[in-house]
Motif scaffolding. Structure first.
Motif, short mmCIF file in Angstrom:
data_model
loop_
_atom_site.label_atom_id
_atom_site.label_comp_id
_atom_site.label_asym_id
_atom_site.label_seq_id
_atom_site.Cartn_x
_atom_site.Cartn_y
_atom_site.Cartn_z
N THR A 106 0.81 -1.22 0.00
CA THR A 106 0.00 0.00 0.00
C THR A 106 0.84 1.27 0.00
O THR A 106 0.30 2.36 -0.09
N GLU A 107 2.13 1.16 0.11
CA GLU A 107 3.01 2.34 0.15
C GLU A 107 3.42 2.79 -1.26
O GLU A 107 4.54 3.24 -1.48
N THR A 108 2.50 2.72 -2.20
CA THR A 108 2.82 3.10 -3.58
C THR A 108 3.10 4.58 -3.75
O THR A 108 3.86 4.97 -4.63
N ARG A 109 2.52 5.42 -2.90
CA ARG A 109 2.77 6.86 -3.04
C ARG A 109 4.22 7.21 -2.72
O ARG A 109 4.75 8.19 -3.23
N VAL A 110 4.89 6.39 -1.91
CA VAL A 110 6.33 6.60 -1.64
C VAL A 110 7.12 6.34 -2.91
O VAL A 110 8.01 7.11 -3.27
N ILE A 111 6.79 5.26 -3.61
CA ILE A 111 7.47 4.93 -4.86
C ILE A 111 7.17 6.00 -5.90
O ILE A 111 8.06 6.44 -6.63
N LEU A 112 5.94 6.43 -5.96
CA LEU A 112 5.51 7.47 -6.89
C LEU A 112 6.33 8.74 -6.70
O LEU A 112 6.86 9.31 -7.66
N ALA A 113 6.48 9.18 -5.46
CA ALA A 113 7.23 10.41 -5.18
C ALA A 113 8.73 10.23 -5.43
O ALA A 113 9.37 11.11 -6.01
N ALA A 114 9.29 9.11 -5.00
CA ALA A 114 10.72 8.89 -5.16
C ALA A 114 11.12 8.83 -6.64
O ALA A 114 12.19 9.29 -7.03
N ALA A 115 10.23 8.28 -7.46
CA ALA A 115 10.52 8.18 -8.89
C ALA A 115 10.19 9.46 -9.64
O ALA A 115 10.53 9.61 -10.81
N GLY A 116 9.49 10.39 -8.98
CA GLY A 116 9.12 11.64 -9.63
C GLY A 116 7.98 11.50 -10.62
O GLY A 116 7.86 12.29 -11.55
N LEU A 117 7.12 10.52 -10.40
CA LEU A 117 5.98 10.30 -11.29
C LEU A 117 4.81 11.19 -10.87
O LEU A 117 4.61 11.44 -9.69
N SER A 118 4.05 11.65 -11.85
CA SER A 118 2.93 12.54 -11.55
C SER A 118 1.66 11.79 -11.17
O SER A 118 0.82 12.31 -10.44
N ASN A 119 1.50 10.56 -11.65
CA ASN A 119 0.33 9.76 -11.30
C ASN A 119 0.67 8.28 -11.41
O ASN A 119 1.72 7.91 -11.92
N VAL A 120 -0.22 7.43 -10.92
CA VAL A 120 0.08 5.99 -10.89
C VAL A 120 0.04 5.33 -12.26
O VAL A 120 0.50 4.21 -12.41
N ASP A 121 -0.50 6.02 -13.25
CA ASP A 121 -0.55 5.46 -14.60
C ASP A 121 0.72 5.74 -15.41
O ASP A 121 0.89 5.19 -16.49
N ALA A 122 1.60 6.58 -14.90
CA ALA A 122 2.85 6.88 -15.60
C ALA A 122 3.79 5.69 -15.48
O ALA A 122 3.87 5.06 -14.42
#
Length: 98
Positions: free
Chosen positions: A50-66
């Motif tokens: 469930t910690e996908t938002r951490v991965i999202l931020a660390a990778a610099g992605l704007s949304n989960v579909d990127a």
């Protein structure tokens, strides 16, 4: 919502400025099969999908579909992630890795 954006900024700053040898971070290598599966990376790093938002931020992605590029991600340890959440006012519990 303000806490979420502050959390994203703090994580992004951490991922881009923290040296890889710091005791507060872990470096996770993403693989091609993780391209659209952030939860697999979160499970490997934190033991919690469930910690996908951490991965999202660390990778610099704007949304989960990127798409997530194959790269080395600098992520906080579980203890430091708990500290960052408290600092930003997010009360979600962080599971400990067993």
């Amino acid at each position: 919502m303000i806490e979420e954006s502050r959390f994203y900024r703090e994580l992004r700053r951490f991922a881009t400025t923290e040296p890889s040898y710091s005791p507060n971070c872990q470096v996770i290598r993403t693989v091609p099969t993780d391209r659209y599966n952030l939860s697999a990376v979160a499970r490997r790093a934190f033991g919690d999908a469930t910690e996908t938002r951490v991965i999202l931020a660390a990778a610099g992605l704007s949304n989960v579909d990127a798409p997530l590029k194959e790269q080395d991600l600098v992520l906080p340890t579980v203890a430091y992630l708990r500290y960052l959440k408290e600092k930003c006012g997010i009360t979600t519990a962080v599971r400990t890795v067993r």
